[in-house]
Design an enzyme around this catalytic site. Structure first.
Site, short mmCIF file in Angstrom:
data_model
loop_
_atom_site.label_atom_id
_atom_site.label_comp_id
_atom_site.label_asym_id
_atom_site.label_seq_id
_atom_site.Cartn_x
_atom_site.Cartn_y
_atom_site.Cartn_z
N ASP A 53 0.90 -1.20 -0.05
CA ASP A 53 -0.08 -0.02 -0.03
C ASP A 53 0.94 1.39 0.00
O ASP A 53 2.03 1.18 0.13
CB ASP A 53 -0.83 0.13 1.08
N TYR A 111 7.47 -10.25 6.95
CA TYR A 111 7.21 -8.65 7.04
C TYR A 111 7.73 -8.22 8.36
O TYR A 111 8.05 -8.89 9.50
CB TYR A 111 5.55 -8.49 7.09
#
Length: 247
Positions: A53, A111
């Site tokens: 994003d 992540y």
């Protein structure tokens, strides 16, 4: 045609995410424009391991693409880097089999999420961390994260904007550590796949557990209820990094 696998890092601050969007600066758009310049106008489509994003960073994003001609991998690395803006670096280029796909060949992803502590926001790292000014018991978070390991239905941790129906994912590792030098706590999540905003929602929930606002085993309850509204918060995009993609 030669098929390439390319690993890159980028600062997501000034991108409207990874995926191409009309009239927006995106990572995919910059990459495709550079490759098309290298081919003197022949369009090159780039596939990414996933879509980050706006504001999300990458330490090890992976892309794949077909390129007309046969440029050695090292030359591809140098050529692409010569056309990159300052917020993208090409880390590695490899020539791979034609059936390799950055997204569909991936076996897992890792992540990292950075949370700055301290009452006030540091103006110099605000674009690269989340911020949590309240008290935290990191040991409570460590206990809570153990409940994430395994295969679970992550419906409570998927943003409503997602289109994927199957929300079952497997988490192999979920850890948190303190960095006394930077006064940050750093989360890492390694799994076979992640839903839209899933890591950011997991971090927001873990911080509430560390603050004592949730039970230490509240992840278990949230798996059972399958209700996004009960997980509530989403940590800011600025602290999230795609660290590595596994094949």
């Amino acid at each position: 045609m030669t098929h390439y696998k390319v690993t890159l890092a980028y600062d997501g601050t000034n991108f409207a995410g990874y995926q191409v969007q009309p009239k927006q600066r995106t990572v995919q758009g910059v990459l495709q424009k550079a490759l098309t310049k290298m081919t003197k106008g022949q369009p090159v489509h780039v596939d990414g391991s996933g879509r980050t994003d706006s504001g999300v960073h990458a330490l090890g994003q992976v892309i794949s693409f077909d390129y007309p001609g046969n440029i050695p991998a090292e030359s591809m690395l140098k050529a692409m880097n010569s056309l990159m803006p300052l917020d993208i670096e090409i880390l590695k280029a490899e020539i791979v089999d034609a059936d390799f796909h950055a997204r569909y060949s991936a076996k897992g992803k890792r992540y990292l999420y950075r949370v700055a502590r301290g009452y006030y926001t540091n103006p110099f790292n605000r674009l690269y961390t989340g911020h949590y000014p309240y008290k935290l018991d990191v040991q409570r978070i460590e206990v809570a994260l153990k409940d994430l390991v395994g295969t679970h239905d992550f419906t409570s941790f998927a943003a409503s904007g997602g289109v994927i129906v199957d929300k079952v994912r497997t988490i192999y590792e979920a850890t948190v550590r303190e960095d006394p030098v930077t006064n940050e706590i750093i989360f890492e999540f390694y799994g076979n796949g992640f839903l839209y905003n899933m890591v950011r929602i997991l971090v927001a929930t873990a911080l509430e557990i560390g603050n004592g606002r949730r039970d230490v085993h509240d992840f278990q309850r949230l798996f059972a209820v399958k209700d996004r509204q009960q997980a509530r918060g989403t940590a800011p995009a600025s602290g999230l990094y795609l660290k590595e993609v596994y094949y």
